[in-house]
Motif scaffolding. Sequence first.
Motif, PDB file in Angstrom:
ATOM      1  N   VAL A   1       0.750  -1.401   0.349  1.00 38.93           N
ATOM      2  CA  VAL A   1      -0.526   0.092   0.407  1.00 38.93           C
ATOM      3  C   VAL A   1       0.558   1.266   0.280  1.00 38.93           C
ATOM      4  CG1 VAL A   1      -1.440   1.116   0.657  1.00 38.93           C
ATOM      5  CG2 VAL A   1      -1.471  -1.344   0.824  1.00 38.93           C
ATOM      6  N   PRO A   2       1.805   1.418   1.096  1.00 39.64           N
ATOM      7  CA  PRO A   2       2.962   2.798   0.830  1.00 39.64           C
ATOM      8  C   PRO A   2       3.962   2.549  -0.761  1.00 39.64           C
ATOM      9  CG  PRO A   2       3.395   1.221   2.762  1.00 39.64           C
ATOM     10  CD  PRO A   2       2.139   0.539   2.033  1.00 39.64           C
ATOM     11  N   LEU A   3       3.851   1.600  -1.077  1.00 37.53           N
ATOM     12  CA  LEU A   3       4.714   2.404  -2.295  1.00 37.53           C
ATOM     13  C   LEU A   3       3.432   2.360  -3.439  1.00 37.53           C
ATOM     14  CD1 LEU A   3       6.235  -1.012  -1.969  1.00 37.53           C
ATOM     15  CD2 LEU A   3       7.659   0.970  -1.967  1.00 37.53           C
ATOM     16  N   LEU A   4       2.326   1.524  -3.821  1.00 32.56           N
ATOM     17  CA  LEU A   4       1.714   2.509  -4.726  1.00 32.56           C
ATOM     18  C   LEU A   4       0.895   4.007  -3.999  1.00 32.56           C
ATOM     19  CD1 LEU A   4      -0.780  -0.787  -4.315  1.00 32.56           C
ATOM     20  CD2 LEU A   4       1.267   0.156  -6.574  1.00 32.56           C
ATOM     21  N   GLU A   5       0.637   4.193  -2.843  1.00 29.74           N
ATOM     22  CA  GLU A   5       0.337   5.869  -2.612  1.00 29.74           C
ATOM     23  C   GLU A   5       1.643   6.619  -3.079  1.00 29.74           C
ATOM     24  OE1 GLU A   5      -2.820   4.553   1.294  1.00 29.74           O
ATOM     25  OE2 GLU A   5      -0.115   4.598   1.820  1.00 29.74           O
ATOM     26  N   ALA A   6       2.906   6.726  -2.633  1.00 27.00           N
ATOM     27  CA  ALA A   6       3.750   7.192  -3.119  1.00 27.00           C
ATOM     28  C   ALA A   6       3.578   7.473  -4.545  1.00 27.00           C
ATOM     29  CB  ALA A   6       4.669   6.360  -2.510  1.00 27.00           C
ATOM     30  N   THR A   7       3.153   6.282  -5.227  1.00 31.93           N
ATOM     31  CA  THR A   7       3.129   6.659  -6.586  1.00 31.93           C
ATOM     32  C   THR A   7       2.324   7.750  -7.078  1.00 31.93           C
ATOM     33  OG1 THR A   7       4.557   4.991  -7.359  1.00 31.93           O
ATOM     34  CG2 THR A   7       3.381   5.798  -8.843  1.00 31.93           C
ATOM     35  N   LEU A   8       1.122   6.738  -6.412  1.00 34.29           N
ATOM     36  CA  LEU A   8      -0.028   7.808  -6.643  1.00 34.29           C
ATOM     37  C   LEU A   8       0.724   9.675  -6.236  1.00 34.29           C
ATOM     38  CD1 LEU A   8      -3.335   8.303  -7.344  1.00 34.29           C
ATOM     39  CD2 LEU A   8      -3.733   7.482  -5.384  1.00 34.29           C
ATOM     40  N   SER A   9       0.502   9.533  -5.288  1.00 33.92           N
ATOM     41  CA  SER A   9       1.041  11.402  -5.073  1.00 33.92           C
ATOM     42  C   SER A   9       1.711  11.384  -6.069  1.00 33.92           C
ATOM     43  CB  SER A   9       1.898  11.179  -3.582  1.00 33.92           C
ATOM     44  OG  SER A   9       0.302  10.604  -2.664  1.00 33.92           O
ATOM     45  N   GLU A  10       2.819  11.069  -6.253  1.00 32.19           N
ATOM     46  CA  GLU A  10       3.507  11.360  -7.609  1.00 32.19           C
ATOM     47  C   GLU A  10       2.767  12.181  -8.781  1.00 32.19           C
ATOM     48  OE1 GLU A  10       7.601   9.402  -6.214  1.00 32.19           O
ATOM     49  OE2 GLU A  10       6.961   8.691  -8.237  1.00 32.19           O
ATOM     50  N   GLU A  11       1.602  10.575  -9.265  1.00 31.39           N
ATOM     51  CA  GLU A  11       1.118  11.004 -10.392  1.00 31.39           C
ATOM     52  C   GLU A  11       0.299  12.214 -10.338  1.00 31.39           C
ATOM     53  OE1 GLU A  11       2.120   9.498 -13.210  1.00 31.39           O
ATOM     54  OE2 GLU A  11       2.786   7.399 -12.224  1.00 31.39           O
ATOM     55  N   GLU A  12      -0.522  12.594  -9.268  1.00 31.29           N
ATOM     56  CA  GLU A  12      -1.175  13.459  -8.983  1.00 31.29           C
ATOM     57  C   GLU A  12      -0.555  14.860  -9.193  1.00 31.29           C
ATOM     58  OE1 GLU A  12      -4.690  10.903  -6.380  1.00 31.29           O
ATOM     59  OE2 GLU A  12      -2.886  12.228  -5.173  1.00 31.29           O
ATOM     60  N   ALA A  13       0.652  14.674  -7.948  1.00 29.52           N
ATOM     61  CA  ALA A  13       1.260  16.036  -8.603  1.00 29.52           C
ATOM     62  C   ALA A  13       1.969  16.413 -10.034  1.00 29.52           C
ATOM     63  CB  ALA A  13       2.466  16.019  -7.442  1.00 29.52           C
ATOM     64  N   THR A  14       2.287  15.654 -10.733  1.00 35.39           N
ATOM     65  CA  THR A  14       2.631  15.390 -12.058  1.00 35.39           C
ATOM     66  C   THR A  14       1.612  15.872 -12.565  1.00 35.39           C
ATOM     67  OG1 THR A  14       4.077  14.062 -11.366  1.00 35.39           O
ATOM     68  CG2 THR A  14       3.447  14.661 -14.251  1.00 35.39           C
ATOM     69  N   ASP A  15       0.399  15.603 -12.929  1.00 37.46           N
ATOM     70  CA  ASP A  15      -0.815  16.361 -13.229  1.00 37.46           C
ATOM     71  C   ASP A  15      -1.033  17.626 -13.028  1.00 37.46           C
ATOM     72  OD1 ASP A  15      -3.465  15.883 -14.817  1.00 37.46           O
ATOM     73  OD2 ASP A  15      -4.510  15.791 -13.139  1.00 37.46           O
ATOM     74  N   GLN A  16      -1.128  17.751 -11.516  1.00 41.41           N
ATOM     75  CA  GLN A  16      -1.537  19.284 -10.993  1.00 41.41           C
ATOM     76  C   GLN A  16      -0.149  20.383 -12.298  1.00 41.41           C
ATOM     77  OE1 GLN A  16      -0.679  19.252  -6.597  1.00 41.41           O
ATOM     78  NE2 GLN A  16      -3.241  18.473  -7.086  1.00 41.41           N
ATOM     79  N   LYS A  17       1.385  19.861 -11.903  1.00 36.62           N
ATOM     80  CA  LYS A  17       2.264  20.863 -12.657  1.00 36.62           C
ATOM     81  C   LYS A  17       1.430  20.882 -14.200  1.00 36.62           C
ATOM     82  CE  LYS A  17       5.769  18.609  -9.378  1.00 36.62           C
ATOM     83  NZ  LYS A  17       6.237  18.041  -9.525  1.00 36.62           N
ATOM     84  N   LEU A  18       1.446  19.726 -14.023  1.00 34.44           N
ATOM     85  CA  LEU A  18       0.918  19.516 -15.893  1.00 34.44           C
ATOM     86  C   LEU A  18      -0.216  20.643 -16.273  1.00 34.44           C
ATOM     87  CD1 LEU A  18       1.072  16.293 -17.252  1.00 34.44           C
ATOM     88  CD2 LEU A  18       2.837  17.580 -17.889  1.00 34.44           C
ATOM     89  N   THR A  19      -1.471  21.084 -15.687  1.00 35.77           N
ATOM     90  CA  THR A  19      -2.487  21.871 -14.948  1.00 35.77           C
ATOM     91  C   THR A  19      -1.484  23.312 -15.392  1.00 35.77           C
ATOM     92  OG1 THR A  19      -3.922  20.516 -14.929  1.00 35.77           O
ATOM     93  CG2 THR A  19      -4.644  22.466 -14.172  1.00 35.77           C
ATOM     94  N   GLN A  20      -0.225  23.285 -14.178  1.00 40.00           N
ATOM     95  CA  GLN A  20      -0.568  24.605 -14.336  1.00 40.00           C
ATOM     96  C   GLN A  20       0.629  25.274 -15.199  1.00 40.00           C
ATOM     97  OE1 GLN A  20       1.967  24.778 -10.746  1.00 40.00           O
ATOM     98  NE2 GLN A  20       0.077  24.363  -9.328  1.00 40.00           N
ATOM     99  N   LEU A  21       1.078  24.078 -15.679  1.00 37.09           N
ATOM    100  CA  LEU A  21       2.193  24.490 -17.368  1.00 37.09           C
ATOM    101  C   LEU A  21       0.434  25.481 -18.964  1.00 37.09           C
ATOM    102  CD1 LEU A  21       4.700  24.842 -18.128  1.00 37.09           C
ATOM    103  CD2 LEU A  21       4.393  22.971 -18.852  1.00 37.09           C
ATOM    104  N   ALA A  22       0.083  24.137 -18.448  1.00 37.85           N
ATOM    105  CA  ALA A  22      -0.726  25.153 -19.083  1.00 37.85           C
ATOM    106  C   ALA A  22      -1.441  25.786 -19.387  1.00 37.85           C
ATOM    107  CB  ALA A  22      -1.917  23.176 -19.696  1.00 37.85           C
TER     108      ALA A  22
END
Length: 167
Positions: free
Chosen positions: A133-154
């Motif tokens: 669970v923590p391994l998967l949650e760490a990746t999910l957090s990174e993916e969500e943060a990347t999505d937010q960064k992409l939105t901001q860049l756009a």
Amino acid sequence: MATTKTLDDLFLDTLKDIYFAEKQVLKALPKMARAAQSEEGKAGFLQHRDETQGQIERLEQVFEILGKPARGKTCEAIQGILAEGEEIMEEFKGSPALDAGLISSAQAVEHYEIARYGTLIAWAKQLGLTDAVPLLEATLSEEEATDQKLTQLAEKQANAAGKTKAA
């Protein structure tokens, strides 16, 4: 008689799917970085490439927890999403809208990954895979943060730049 498939089987199948997907994304990110016109976009894709390598390593740890070899299973969904990204790179090369298109493609990848990791976390909890669970949650957090960064860049530059008519 066919054996009954269980949630354990579905978890492993989905883990193989996202493992394949992450490896494909790892190959695509340098191409996207080369295609991006803004320096911020190039840097973002390269940073996510490094992050993706860590995500693959975490997936390998989950396979280890399961006592299974880390093997991917062809993921038609990610292949389709990446093929669309390739089309954008070809069709919009040199245009003001290229970076907006690249961000759009990258977000399609992120949203797929977010859906997969969210599901894997729920199933890991159901299956009592507390170490996964923590391994998967760490990746999910990174993916969500990347999505937010992409939105901001756009919103900050790529979408506005895409409206500009080429001279």
